[in-house]
Structures are given as structure tokens and as C-alpha cells.
Design an enzyme around this catalytic site. Structure first.
Site, short mmCIF file in Angstrom:
data_model
loop_
_atom_site.label_atom_id
_atom_site.label_comp_id
_atom_site.label_asym_id
_atom_site.label_seq_id
_atom_site.Cartn_x
_atom_site.Cartn_y
_atom_site.Cartn_z
N CYS A 135 0.71 -1.10 -0.16
CA CYS A 135 -0.07 -0.03 0.15
C CYS A 135 1.16 1.25 -0.13
O CYS A 135 2.09 1.12 0.20
CB CYS A 135 -0.73 -0.03 1.30
SG CYS A 135 0.25 0.02 2.78
N HIS B 231 3.71 1.84 11.82
CA HIS B 231 2.63 1.43 12.74
C HIS B 231 2.60 2.48 13.80
O HIS B 231 1.50 2.83 14.22
CB HIS B 231 2.88 0.14 13.44
CG HIS B 231 3.39 -0.88 12.47
ND1 HIS B 231 4.77 -1.20 12.30
CD2 HIS B 231 2.74 -1.76 11.71
CE1 HIS B 231 4.75 -2.27 11.30
NE2 HIS B 231 3.60 -2.59 10.78
N GLU C 200 0.37 -0.64 16.62
CA GLU C 200 -0.42 0.53 16.11
C GLU C 200 -1.27 0.65 17.13
O GLU C 200 -1.64 1.88 17.65
CB GLU C 200 -1.34 0.05 14.74
CG GLU C 200 -1.89 1.35 14.36
CD GLU C 200 -3.13 1.15 13.22
OE1 GLU C 200 -2.62 0.35 12.28
OE2 GLU C 200 -4.06 1.68 13.30
N CYS D 209 -8.25 1.52 6.75
CA CYS D 209 -7.79 2.28 5.62
C CYS D 209 -8.28 1.77 3.90
O CYS D 209 -8.81 0.57 3.96
CB CYS D 209 -6.35 2.15 5.67
SG CYS D 209 -5.62 0.74 5.28
N SER E 78 -1.24 -7.78 10.96
CA SER E 78 -2.46 -7.74 11.13
C SER E 78 -3.49 -7.65 9.84
O SER E 78 -4.38 -8.64 9.72
CB SER E 78 -2.87 -6.61 11.84
OG SER E 78 -4.37 -6.32 11.98
C1 2E6 Z 1 1.16 0.39 9.25
C2 2E6 Z 1 -0.22 0.53 9.88
C3 2E6 Z 1 -0.92 -0.61 9.14
O1 2E6 Z 1 0.17 -5.67 11.15
P1 2E6 Z 1 -0.03 -4.53 10.60
O2 2E6 Z 1 -1.11 -5.01 9.37
O3 2E6 Z 1 -0.55 -3.32 11.06
O4 2E6 Z 1 1.07 -4.08 9.55
P2 2E6 Z 1 1.94 -4.38 8.26
O5 2E6 Z 1 3.17 -3.90 8.34
O6 2E6 Z 1 1.86 -5.96 7.94
O7 2E6 Z 1 1.22 -3.61 7.17
C4 2E6 Z 1 1.29 -2.30 6.84
C5 2E6 Z 1 0.83 -1.48 8.00
C6 2E6 Z 1 1.58 -0.46 8.52
N1 2E6 Z 1 -0.58 -1.34 8.23
FE1 F3S Z 2 -1.06 0.63 4.59
FE2 F3S Z 2 -1.34 2.89 6.01
FE3 F3S Z 2 -3.26 1.16 5.56
S1 F3S Z 2 0.62 1.38 6.14
S2 F3S Z 2 -2.17 -0.87 5.28
S3 F3S Z 2 -2.35 2.42 4.01
S4 F3S Z 2 -2.87 2.43 7.23
#
Ligand code: 2E6
Ligand code: F3S
Length: 326
Positions: free
Chosen positions: A16, A79, A131, A200, A230
Site C-alpha cells: 500500500c 505502525h 499500532e 484504511c 494484522s
Molecule cells: C502500518 C499500519 C498499518 O500488522 P499490520 O497490518 O498493522 O502492519 P503491516 O506492516 O503488515 O502492514 C502495513 C501497515 C503498517 N499497516
Molecule cells: Fe498501509 Fe497505511 Fe493502510 S501502511 S495498510 S495504507 S494504514
């Protein structure tokens, strides 16, 4: 003869905008300031990404007390971090770069706004996830109550006589969260919440794509992602709830090919922190084993991009200094 198996590639999948930005921050810090750069927590929850950056000079730690006072850049993971971490970095005059996803920062600001306006916050999320620790850590102890599931939503006893608001972790199940919010809203009339949910765009698009893949007949969905990711774990759950089997793999080598070959239609997706190269590894390993027709199942186009912090785009680079405006 047509191929015996179909592989449905979910889209969107994988990186993402927040993950892309976080990785670019580490790369750019290394390019501008050389090695080592310190990163607090895995920059994103993917071992392949972390190992690749470590090989280039990133040093991953869990807490600031593992970092010497040597003036090197210190990067906060995608996070997000609690305010106490920022304060400690300021006290030590560390040179910090914040790779917190802007969509996580948005939730932090939202929680602060509710608190300023006198509301107690019900944060929907998973205990212990970085997070959640970071979001709860935006506010004083006791200002936020964590709600992990519908049962807790039905039982939670927030402080009496105080207006309430809900916020959430960005990577939750869209369906579970809707159910939890419905329980809270029924119990607490006047409950404030985000205009649009805090989950998101990347999380909801990837979940929608998995549902579409199962609707197109996939009886097994392979999710490339880490067990501590997650959003990746949620993708496997979504596939299972839609009626398919699901398996979470970090690398193609983990995939049980005999089990996969029993499914005529297989779905494939990746969490937001999993590189496309790992997805292609799975495609290659499967096609070496079975005769495969590969099809895309696309539910949305994503064009969103996040800018790097100004401290990494100024030309020439700023010399490292305590808490450069990032
Ligand atoms: C930060 C916030 C959300 O475990 P999670 O899904 O939160 O984190 P990643 O590193 O697997 O995915 C990206 C991310 C970063 N998602
Ligand atoms: Fe990626 Fe931010 Fe969502 S890191 S998974 S766009 S909260």
C-alpha cells in the site's frame, strides 16, 4: 485440453502507499546518511523487507534504549509510536524520521480531538499490536478503552456520564468492525465516530478483492504475509468466512503443493506489507507443479501515493540534527 487449474490473482494486493513510503524513508535515509540507520520495530511486518534493509545497513531495534547516542538517524516504523517515545527521543536529542503511515497519524489526531472535546475513547483493535500501543499512547492512561471484539463491545463499562467516541486500528476486518460499532452504537446513543471509518483504503480494498476471488470460485486462498501482520491475517479470515480454505505463507516454499493441487480454482493475494516478488514466487512454484491458467480479479484501482518527509527531500540533505522537522 484447457489447464486443469485456475489461479485467480486478487487485485489490489500487496504494498500500500504507507508501506511504500515507509520503505522509501529507510532507503533514502541510507542513501543520504549512510549506514547504520536505526529503525524502531520492523519498518513493516515482513521479514523479507526487513532482511533486505538490514543487509543494506538498517539496524532494527524494539526500543530506543537499544540505540546509542551516536547522532545516526532513528526511524519510527509505519505502525506509529506513543507520545512517550517521541518525548524520549527529544530528551535524548535523537535525529528522528517518522515513517508512521499518514492514515495512522490521522487516527492519532482524531483520538486527540475527541479527548480535547471531553470524550472518552473506545478504540477498536487488537491488544498489544504496535499500532494500538501507539494510538493509545497519544493520550493519558485511562483516556482510551480498548474493545477487541463484539463480546467486549457488549460488556465494556466506560466511565459513567462522559460522552463517548470510537476510533479503530486501520487494518481490521471491515465486517467485524461494522458489527462491533453496531453493538456500541446500540448501547451508547450519541456515540461519536469517524465520518468514514478508520480502516484504511488498502485494508478494505484487499478484503473486497479476496471476497471477489472466492465469489469467482476459489476454494483455497493463499495469502502471502507474515503471522504478525494484522492486515494479512485478516485477509485469510475474510477468505475463510467467505467459504474458502485459506493459508498464510511468508514464502512460496511454505506452500503445501499437494494440498493446493486438490483445488481446481485457487486464489492468491498478499498483505499490504508483502512484496510482489513473493507473490510471483508463489505463482512460479504453483505453475511448476500444475497446469495453471492465471486470471486477474480486480475490484479497485489504487493511485494513492504519500510524500516523503521534507527532511528527506531537501537538496542538499540536511546534516543530521536533533529532531529535524520531519
Ligand atoms: C502500518 C499500519 C498499518 O500488522 P499490520 O497490518 O498493522 O502492519 P503491516 O506492516 O503488515 O502492514 C502495513 C501497515 C503498517 N499497516
Ligand atoms: Fe498501509 Fe497505511 Fe493502510 S501502511 S495498510 S495504507 S494504514
Amino acid at each position: 485440453m484447457p489447464p486443469a487449474h485456475t489461479l485467480l490473482l486478487a487485485a489490489p494486493r500487496g504494498f500500500c502507499a504507507g508501506v511504500d513510503r515507509a520503505i522509501r524513508i529507510v532507503e533514502e535515509a541510507l542513501a543520504r546518511h549512510g549506514a547504520p540507520v536505526y529503525v524502531r520495530h520492523e519498518i513493516v511486518h515482513n521479514r523479507h523487507v526487513v532482511d533486505g534493509l538490514r543487509a543494506r545497513g538498517a539496524v532494527f531495534v524494539e526500543e530506543l534504549d537499544e540505540i546509542p547516542d551516536d547522532g545516526r538517524p532513528v526511524i519510527f516504523s509505519a505502525h506509529g509510536v506513543a507520545k512517550s517515545v517521541v518525548s524520549e527521543a527529544m530528551r535524548r536529542r535523537l535525529f528522528t524520521l517518522d515513517a508512521t503511515c499518514p492514515l495512522v497519524t490521522k487516527v492519532h489526531r482524531e483520538a486527540e480531538r475527541h479527548h480535547r472535546q471531553g470524550r472518552h475513547i473506545l478504540l477498536i483493535g487488537h491488544a498489544g499490536h504496535p499500532e494500538v500501543v501507539g494510538t493509545m499512547g497519544q493520550l493519558p492512561v485511562g483516556a482510551v478503552t480498548l474493545v477487541e471484539d463484539a463480546a467486549q463491545a457488549a460488556a465494556v463499562q466506560p466511565p459513567a456520564g462522559v460522552p463517548l467516541a470510537w476510533t479503530s486500528q486501520t487494518t481490521l476486518s471491515v465486517d467485524d468492525t461494522a458489527e462491533i460499532v453496531a453493538v456500541l452504537a446500540a448501547r451508547f446513543p450519541g456515540l461519536a465516530g469517524p465520518a468514514k471509518e478508520d480502516i484504511c483504503y488498502a485494508t478494505s480494498n484487499r478484503q473486497a478483492a479476496v471476497k471477489a476471488v472466492v465469489a469467482r470460485g476459489a476454494s483455497l486462498v493463499v495469502v502471502v504475509g507474515a503471522p504478525n501482520s494484522s492486515n494479512s491475517v485478516r485477509l485469510a479470515e475474510v477468505a475463510q468466512r467467505a467459504g474458502a480454505e485459506a493459508v498464510l505463507v511468508q514464502r512460496a516454499a511454505e506452500l503445501d503443493l499437494d494440498a493446493a493441487a486438490r483445488h481446481a480454482v485457487i486464489g492468491l493475494t498478499a498483505g499490504a506489507s508483502a512484496p510482489e516478488s513473493l507473490v510471483q514466487e508463489v505463482v512460479a512454484r504453483l505453475s511448476a507443479r500444475v497446469d495453471l491458467a492465471v486470471e486477474d480479479v480486480t475490484v479497485a484501482e489504487e493511485r494513492i501515493e504519500f510524500r516523503l518527509p521534507p527532511a528527506l527531500t531537501r537538496d542538499p540533505p540536511l546534516a543530521p540534527r536533533p529532531l529535524a522537522a520531519d
